[in-house]
Design a protein around this motif. Structure first.
Motif, PDB file in Angstrom:
ATOM      1  N   ARG A 233       0.856  -1.195   0.000  1.00 46.47           N
ATOM      2  CA  ARG A 233       0.000   0.000   0.000  1.00 46.47           C
ATOM      3  C   ARG A 233       0.893   1.247   0.000  1.00 46.47           C
ATOM      4  O   ARG A 233       1.861   1.326   0.756  1.00 46.47           O
ATOM      5  N   PHE A 234       0.527   2.217  -0.890  1.00 46.50           N
ATOM      6  CA  PHE A 234       1.357   3.398  -1.069  1.00 46.50           C
ATOM      7  C   PHE A 234       0.616   4.664  -0.630  1.00 46.50           C
ATOM      8  O   PHE A 234      -0.604   4.667  -0.446  1.00 46.50           O
ATOM      9  N   ALA A 235       1.398   5.740  -0.489  1.00 50.41           N
ATOM     10  CA  ALA A 235       0.817   7.001  -0.005  1.00 50.41           C
ATOM     11  C   ALA A 235       0.043   7.730  -1.088  1.00 50.41           C
ATOM     12  O   ALA A 235      -0.927   8.446  -0.803  1.00 50.41           O
ATOM     13  N   ASP A 236       0.449   7.547  -2.367  1.00 52.29           N
ATOM     14  CA  ASP A 236      -0.226   8.289  -3.436  1.00 52.29           C
ATOM     15  C   ASP A 236      -0.086   7.533  -4.752  1.00 52.29           C
ATOM     16  O   ASP A 236       0.653   6.544  -4.864  1.00 52.29           O
ATOM     17  N   LEU A 237      -0.779   8.039  -5.769  1.00 54.45           N
ATOM     18  CA  LEU A 237      -0.777   7.396  -7.088  1.00 54.45           C
ATOM     19  C   LEU A 237       0.595   7.442  -7.758  1.00 54.45           C
ATOM     20  O   LEU A 237       0.944   6.535  -8.525  1.00 54.45           O
ATOM     21  N   HIS A 238       1.352   8.466  -7.464  1.00 51.86           N
ATOM     22  CA  HIS A 238       2.677   8.575  -8.083  1.00 51.86           C
ATOM     23  C   HIS A 238       3.564   7.403  -7.656  1.00 51.86           C
ATOM     24  O   HIS A 238       4.193   6.732  -8.487  1.00 51.86           O
ATOM     25  N   ASP A 239       3.612   7.133  -6.340  1.00 52.95           N
ATOM     26  CA  ASP A 239       4.425   6.022  -5.839  1.00 52.95           C
ATOM     27  C   ASP A 239       3.857   4.684  -6.310  1.00 52.95           C
ATOM     28  O   ASP A 239       4.613   3.760  -6.633  1.00 52.95           O
ATOM     29  N   LEU A 240       2.536   4.589  -6.355  1.00 53.36           N
ATOM     30  CA  LEU A 240       1.906   3.357  -6.838  1.00 53.36           C
ATOM     31  C   LEU A 240       2.312   3.086  -8.282  1.00 53.36           C
ATOM     32  O   LEU A 240       2.694   1.954  -8.631  1.00 53.36           O
ATOM     33  N   GLY A 241       2.249   4.107  -9.124  1.00 51.02           N
ATOM     34  CA  GLY A 241       2.603   3.929 -10.524  1.00 51.02           C
ATOM     35  C   GLY A 241       4.069   3.573 -10.709  1.00 51.02           C
ATOM     36  O   GLY A 241       4.419   2.716 -11.535  1.00 51.02           O
ATOM     37  N   SER A 242       4.944   4.222  -9.932  1.00 52.99           N
ATOM     38  CA  SER A 242       6.378   3.927 -10.028  1.00 52.99           C
ATOM     39  C   SER A 242       6.665   2.482  -9.641  1.00 52.99           C
ATOM     40  O   SER A 242       7.459   1.789 -10.297  1.00 52.99           O
ATOM     41  N   ALA A 243       6.013   2.013  -8.577  1.00 49.86           N
ATOM     42  CA  ALA A 243       6.227   0.637  -8.131  1.00 49.86           C
ATOM     43  C   ALA A 243       5.698  -0.358  -9.157  1.00 49.86           C
ATOM     44  O   ALA A 243       6.327  -1.386  -9.420  1.00 49.86           O
ATOM     45  N   ALA A 244       4.553  -0.049  -9.751  1.00 48.38           N
ATOM     46  CA  ALA A 244       3.962  -0.954 -10.750  1.00 48.38           C
ATOM     47  C   ALA A 244       4.889  -1.114 -11.952  1.00 48.38           C
ATOM     48  O   ALA A 244       4.945  -2.186 -12.557  1.00 48.38           O
ATOM     49  N   ARG A 245       5.630  -0.054 -12.301  1.00 43.47           N
ATOM     50  CA  ARG A 245       6.513  -0.119 -13.468  1.00 43.47           C
ATOM     51  C   ARG A 245       7.731  -0.999 -13.210  1.00 43.47           C
ATOM     52  O   ARG A 245       8.227  -1.651 -14.143  1.00 43.47           O
ATOM     53  N   ILE A 246       8.231  -1.047 -11.984  1.00 43.79           N
ATOM     54  CA  ILE A 246       9.461  -1.800 -11.729  1.00 43.79           C
ATOM     55  C   ILE A 246       9.198  -3.220 -11.215  1.00 43.79           C
ATOM     56  O   ILE A 246      10.117  -4.049 -11.192  1.00 43.79           O
ATOM     57  N   LEU A 247       7.959  -3.511 -10.808  1.00 46.97           N
ATOM     58  CA  LEU A 247       7.647  -4.840 -10.282  1.00 46.97           C
ATOM     59  C   LEU A 247       6.806  -5.594 -11.304  1.00 46.97           C
ATOM     60  O   LEU A 247       5.587  -5.417 -11.401  1.00 46.97           O
ATOM     61  N   ALA A 248       7.447  -6.426 -12.070  1.00 51.49           N
ATOM     62  CA  ALA A 248       6.778  -7.151 -13.152  1.00 51.49           C
ATOM     63  C   ALA A 248       5.729  -8.113 -12.598  1.00 51.49           C
ATOM     64  O   ALA A 248       5.907  -8.733 -11.555  1.00 51.49           O
ATOM     65  N   GLY A 249       4.614  -8.203 -13.344  1.00 47.13           N
ATOM     66  CA  GLY A 249       3.554  -9.133 -12.978  1.00 47.13           C
ATOM     67  C   GLY A 249       2.636  -8.654 -11.875  1.00 47.13           C
ATOM     68  O   GLY A 249       1.754  -9.400 -11.424  1.00 47.13           O
ATOM     69  N   SER A 250       2.818  -7.426 -11.431  1.00 49.93           N
ATOM     70  CA  SER A 250       1.996  -6.903 -10.339  1.00 49.93           C
ATOM     71  C   SER A 250       0.650  -6.413 -10.858  1.00 49.93           C
ATOM     72  O   SER A 250       0.474  -6.109 -12.034  1.00 49.93           O
ATOM     73  N   THR A 251      -0.318  -6.349  -9.935  1.00 41.65           N
ATOM     74  CA  THR A 251      -1.669  -5.883 -10.258  1.00 41.65           C
ATOM     75  C   THR A 251      -1.999  -4.707  -9.355  1.00 41.65           C
ATOM     76  O   THR A 251      -1.935  -4.828  -8.124  1.00 41.65           O
ATOM     77  N   ARG A 252      -2.366  -3.577  -9.954  1.00 44.99           N
ATOM     78  CA  ARG A 252      -2.602  -2.367  -9.167  1.00 44.99           C
ATOM     79  C   ARG A 252      -4.079  -2.107  -8.944  1.00 44.99           C
ATOM     80  O   ARG A 252      -4.922  -2.472  -9.749  1.00 44.99           O
ATOM     81  N   ASP A 253      -4.374  -1.463  -7.830  1.00 42.34           N
ATOM     82  CA  ASP A 253      -5.726  -1.015  -7.496  1.00 42.34           C
ATOM     83  C   ASP A 253      -5.614   0.454  -7.132  1.00 42.34           C
ATOM     84  O   ASP A 253      -5.187   0.811  -6.025  1.00 42.34           O
ATOM     85  N   ASP A 254      -5.993   1.327  -8.086  1.00 37.71           N
ATOM     86  CA  ASP A 254      -5.831   2.761  -7.872  1.00 37.71           C
ATOM     87  C   ASP A 254      -6.714   3.278  -6.748  1.00 37.71           C
ATOM     88  O   ASP A 254      -6.327   4.221  -6.041  1.00 37.71           O
ATOM     89  N   ASP A 255      -7.898   2.709  -6.584  1.00 37.90           N
ATOM     90  CA  ASP A 255      -8.802   3.179  -5.529  1.00 37.90           C
ATOM     91  C   ASP A 255      -8.224   2.914  -4.142  1.00 37.90           C
ATOM     92  O   ASP A 255      -8.339   3.753  -3.237  1.00 37.90           O
ATOM     93  N   GLU A 256      -7.621   1.751  -3.965  1.00 40.63           N
ATOM     94  CA  GLU A 256      -7.073   1.383  -2.655  1.00 40.63           C
ATOM     95  C   GLU A 256      -5.596   1.744  -2.517  1.00 40.63           C
ATOM     96  O   GLU A 256      -5.009   1.559  -1.447  1.00 40.63           O
ATOM     97  N   LEU A 257      -4.987   2.225  -3.631  1.00 38.60           N
ATOM     98  CA  LEU A 257      -3.556   2.553  -3.646  1.00 38.60           C
ATOM     99  C   LEU A 257      -2.703   1.337  -3.282  1.00 38.60           C
ATOM    100  O   LEU A 257      -1.690   1.440  -2.574  1.00 38.60           O
ATOM    101  N   THR A 258      -3.128   0.163  -3.758  1.00 39.82           N
ATOM    102  CA  THR A 258      -2.408  -1.071  -3.435  1.00 39.82           C
ATOM    103  C   THR A 258      -1.886  -1.737  -4.697  1.00 39.82           C
ATOM    104  O   THR A 258      -2.411  -1.542  -5.793  1.00 39.82           O
ATOM    105  N   LEU A 259      -0.853  -2.541  -4.483  1.00 41.79           N
ATOM    106  CA  LEU A 259      -0.241  -3.310  -5.554  1.00 41.79           C
ATOM    107  C   LEU A 259      -0.117  -4.754  -5.063  1.00 41.79           C
ATOM    108  O   LEU A 259       0.430  -5.005  -3.993  1.00 41.79           O
ATOM    109  N   ARG A 260      -0.636  -5.688  -5.854  1.00 36.33           N
ATOM    110  CA  ARG A 260      -0.539  -7.115  -5.533  1.00 36.33           C
ATOM    111  C   ARG A 260       0.614  -7.695  -6.354  1.00 36.33           C
ATOM    112  O   ARG A 260       0.599  -7.654  -7.580  1.00 36.33           O
TER     113      ARG A 260
END
Length: 317
Positions: A233-260
């Motif tokens: 879980r991230f503080a904002d969409l910017h950090d969420l998006g950055s993490a999604a780009r470097i972690l292959a195979g991850s699934t993002r949830d913009d509403d919850e600011l989480t990455l699986r």
């Protein structure tokens, strides 16, 4: 190495043309808890009935406490205790009278002493002389198990012992079961509560359509099922998006600011992932390691076998 309390090889049972047990094999070490899981109609109760001499098998060999269940029935019965799905207490008798009856049937010379000891152990002294019909569900189950312990059986069969109990009563029963095993008793447990098997069992076998489709410790069975992951879980969409780009195979949830993120959950791997986020100056608010539980195992095994009857047993070594 512990000796074998129960040994089953090639066990078969048919009801007419219906195959209920299709050549199952398992071994239960003495002083352990073995749990047999399966949906309704899988053959759990039939297995218990055969192991406790209440039903004859159509094939295979079964040894309980070192005795063949077919040829040494009396010796098997003298070594076991059985608690069924429903409390087998006489509601017209008091708790003390129920225990005394069980002691008399076992021809115990020190029956009164045994009865008093069991009443104390199961915290039933205050209600000992009240009719069993006035007992709560949890008290009846405790009395039923206490009656099973009359005569100190080597092996106890518990067939869905906590069905219908509230969470507090269920945990009380768990504590009693653990005490029995610590004293050297072997427990054969069937249950539909997967949490119960997870909490208690040393070994678990999953029975489905008359076949054992998996065996192992709870942790070993969980590792068979994919789906372990990290939830970040991230503080904002910017950090969420950055993490999604470097972690292959991850699934993002913009509403919850989480990455699986698919992951094995091993501490070293988790640390490597967190260090990677730190190197990219990505602020992580929290993370959770999620692994499959026995519900996931059970559903995965039964879903797979329902569409593939030729599936071989997944035995964990």
């Amino acid at each position: 190495m512990r000796s074998s309390a129960i040994s089953v090889s090639g066990l078969r049972k048919n009801y007419g043309d219906k195959v209920v047990l299709d050549g199952i094999d398992f071994d239960v070490p003495a002083g352990s808890i073995f749990s047999l899981l399966g949906p309704n109609g899988a053959g759990k109760t039939t297995t218990v009935n055969i192991l406790t001499t209440l039903m004859r098998a159509d094939g295979g060999t079964v040894r309980v406490a070192g005795h063949d269940v077919a040829s040494a029935t009396k010796r098997v019965r003298s070594a076991i205790g059985v608690t069924g799905q429903f409390a087998a207490v006489d509601e017209l008798l008091s708790g003390r009278e129920n225990l005394r009856l069980a002691a008399d049937l076992k021809h115990l010379r020190s029956g009164d002493q045994v009865v008093t000891g069991l009443l104390k152990r199961f915290d039933l002294m205050e209600s000992a002389d009240k009719l069993a019909s006035t007992y709560s569900g949890g008290m009846r189950r405790k009395l039923d198990l206490a009656m099973t312990l009359v005569g100190n059986p080597e092996i106890i069969f518990l067939d869905e012992p906590t069905t219908g109990l509230d969470p507090r009563s269920r945990r009380t029963m768990w504590g009693i079961v653990r005490e029995l095993v610590a004293e050297g008793t072997t427990i054969f447990l069937t249950t539909q509560y997967l949490e119960e098997a997870d909490q208690l069992a040393d070994q678990i076998a999953v029975l489905y359509q008359g076949r054992l489709v998996a065996r192992g410790t709870p942790e070993e069975l969980k590792r068979q099922v994919p789906g372990a992951h990290l939830q970040l879980r991230f503080a904002d969409l910017h950090d969420l998006g950055s993490a999604a780009r470097i972690l292959a195979g991850s699934t993002r949830d913009d509403d919850e600011l989480t990455l699986r993120v698919p992951h094995d959950g091993q501490p070293r791997s988790v640390l490597a992932l967190l260090n990677r986020l730190d190197e990219h100056m990505i602020n992580l608010r929290e993370f959770t390691v999620r692994t499959p539980d026995l519900d996931d195992v059970f559903l995965a095994l039964t879903d797979t076998t329902s569409t593939n009857h030729s599936r071989e047993e997944a035995t964990v070594r």
